[in-house]
Motif scaffolding. Structure first.
Motif, short mmCIF file in Angstrom:
data_model
loop_
_atom_site.label_atom_id
_atom_site.label_comp_id
_atom_site.label_asym_id
_atom_site.label_seq_id
_atom_site.Cartn_x
_atom_site.Cartn_y
_atom_site.Cartn_z
N PHE A 203 37.81 85.96 -1.31
CA PHE A 203 38.76 86.69 -0.47
C PHE A 203 39.71 85.73 0.24
CE2 PHE A 203 34.92 89.53 -0.35
CZ PHE A 203 35.44 90.49 -1.20
N GLY A 204 40.12 84.67 -0.47
CA GLY A 204 41.16 83.79 0.05
C GLY A 204 40.69 82.62 0.87
N SER A 205 39.37 82.44 1.04
CA SER A 205 38.88 81.31 1.82
C SER A 205 37.50 80.92 1.32
CB SER A 205 38.84 81.68 3.31
OG SER A 205 38.60 80.52 4.10
N ASP A 206 36.87 79.96 2.00
CA ASP A 206 35.53 79.53 1.59
C ASP A 206 34.56 80.69 1.63
OD1 ASP A 206 36.45 76.96 1.31
OD2 ASP A 206 35.86 76.33 3.33
N PRO A 207 33.57 80.70 0.73
CA PRO A 207 32.60 81.81 0.70
C PRO A 207 31.57 81.69 1.84
CG PRO A 207 32.10 80.23 -1.03
CD PRO A 207 33.40 79.79 -0.42
N ASP A 208 32.03 81.91 3.09
CA ASP A 208 31.15 81.81 4.24
C ASP A 208 30.40 83.12 4.46
OD1 ASP A 208 33.04 83.53 5.28
OD2 ASP A 208 33.96 82.04 6.59
N THR A 209 29.57 83.14 5.50
CA THR A 209 28.72 84.31 5.76
C THR A 209 29.54 85.57 6.00
OG1 THR A 209 27.03 82.87 6.74
CG2 THR A 209 26.89 85.22 7.23
N THR A 210 30.63 85.45 6.73
CA THR A 210 31.45 86.62 7.03
C THR A 210 32.00 87.26 5.77
OG1 THR A 210 32.08 85.69 9.17
CG2 THR A 210 33.47 87.46 8.28
N ARG A 211 32.50 86.44 4.87
CA ARG A 211 33.05 86.98 3.63
C ARG A 211 31.95 87.52 2.70
NH1 ARG A 211 36.61 83.88 5.81
NH2 ARG A 211 38.83 84.31 5.48
N ARG A 212 30.81 86.89 2.70
CA ARG A 212 29.72 87.37 1.86
C ARG A 212 29.19 88.72 2.31
NH1 ARG A 212 27.92 81.89 2.11
NH2 ARG A 212 26.13 82.50 3.40
N GLU A 213 29.44 89.10 3.55
CA GLU A 213 29.02 90.42 4.03
C GLU A 213 29.74 91.54 3.28
OE1 GLU A 213 29.79 90.40 8.18
OE2 GLU A 213 28.01 89.23 8.71
N HIS A 214 30.87 91.21 2.67
CA HIS A 214 31.64 92.21 1.93
C HIS A 214 31.30 92.21 0.44
CE1 HIS A 214 34.24 93.02 5.40
NE2 HIS A 214 34.16 91.72 5.64
N VAL A 215 30.22 91.50 0.08
CA VAL A 215 29.81 91.37 -1.31
C VAL A 215 28.45 92.03 -1.51
CG1 VAL A 215 29.30 89.77 -3.19
CG2 VAL A 215 31.07 89.19 -1.51
N GLY A 216 28.30 92.75 -2.61
CA GLY A 216 27.00 93.21 -3.05
C GLY A 216 26.59 92.38 -4.25
N TYR A 217 25.46 91.68 -4.15
CA TYR A 217 25.07 90.72 -5.19
C TYR A 217 23.71 91.10 -5.75
CZ TYR A 217 23.45 86.22 -7.14
OH TYR A 217 22.94 85.23 -7.95
#
Length: 320
Positions: free
Chosen positions: A67-81
């Motif tokens: 989402f345009g930046s490093d895959p940090d915790t905040t961005r990973r919250e928007h991912v289902g893995y």
């Protein structure tokens, strides 16, 4: 989240484990809202690439953007893995497990219960909510883990070999759910070595073989550009005329034969050879190739065997 037009971007990414290079100089861009297939044989680097997207592993070279930046915790919250190696808390009851997984992803307990019950009913597990996870079959546990993956309604859904271990009926159910998420605008990345399923679902595909990207393209455009590469023939008589310098692979399909042509091959030469041989030709058509034909064409026969394609179908004359 960043407002960029892509969900994932990898630039020059390399990952090594000792002397083994799992991913080599991988460039990848996944636009928002697409179903994107990361395809290739087992051991080609798909799972390692996904783990770098999730920030579980870090590249030795190159950069990964989520989402345009490093895959940090905040961005990973928007991912289902959904990882390839499944894992659930087997001693918990099914509904409690799902509510717990929802809570740690920011879903209120009451809403998590409502969503969990909805998904359990949809996946035929409505009567199992009060059972311990360990009491479920392996396939049922896999469906429970899938529910936990989507419960927080992620913007990006990453599924690593999601169809592995499911029977054909449940594979169809999962495909339908993937399409439903896509219709709502969810970006979906899934890895698989099953080319037929990827062909049914994907808009874009990236083919990986031996840690390197072989091609990356819109699936419809790719198949259109490869249209002249596959010839379907039905005939009576000797089949020796099928084999020639124009043909890279011969594969029998029921009553007919498929020929994968080499680049620049003239199919009319094959037709003339067939007529001269005395064969009675009932069908002689250039057709749109299957995705696994394209994979063989670009990655070669050895990679086709590694990907689970028939070895005897991966070389010219092998199916005769």
């Amino acid at each position: 989240m960043n407002d960029s037009g892509y969900a994932v971007r990898l630039e020059g990414v390399t990952k090594r484990f000792g002397k083994h290079t799992a991913v080599s100089s991988l460039d990848l861009v996944i636009p928002r809202g697409v179903i994107y297939g990361l395809l290739g044989p087992n051991g080609s680097g798909k799972t390692t690439s996904i783990r770098m997207i999730m920030g579980i592993l870090h590249p030795d070279e190159g950069t990964v953007s989520l989402f345009g930046s490093d895959p940090d915790t905040t961005r990973r919250e928007h991912v289902g893995y959904l990882p390839e190696e499944r894992g659930v808390y087997k001693k918990m009851k099914v509904l409690e497990y799902l509510m717990f997984m929802g809570e740690i992803r920011g879903v209120a307990r009451s809403e998590g219960k409502r969503r969990s019950q909805h998904w359990l009913e949809r996946l035929g597990l409505g009567a199992w909510g009060d059972k311990r996870v360990e009491d479920l079959s392996k396939g049922m546990q896999q469906k429970v883990q899938f529910i936990a993956t989507v419960l927080h309604e992620p913007s990006l859904l990453i599924l690593d070999e999601p169809f592995s271990g499911l029977d054909p009926i449940n594979q169809d159910v999962l495909e339908e759910i993937v399409r439903d998420f896509h219709a709502k605008g969810t970006t979906i990345l899934f890895s698989t070595h099953l080319m037929d399923q990827a062909e049914r679902l994907c808009e874009r595909v990236c083919l990986i073989s031996k840690s390197r990207k072989v091609l990356d393209a819109d699936l419809r455009e790719l198949k259109a550009s490869e249209r002249k590469g596959v010839l379907v023939v039905e005939f009576e008589g000797d089949d020796g005329w099928l084999d020639g310098p124009e043909v890279s692979r011969i594969e029998r399909n029921g009553s007919g034969v498929s020929l994968l042509l080499r680049d620049g091959a003239d199919h009319q030469t094959i037709l003339r050879r067939g007529v001269e041989s005395g064969a009675t030709i009932h069908r002689f058509d250039l057709v749109q190739p299957r995705l696994h034909d394209i994979f063989v064409r670009h990655a070669g026969a050895d990679a086709a065997g590694d990907a689970g394609l028939p070895k005897e179908a991966a070389t010219a004359g092998g199916a005769r």
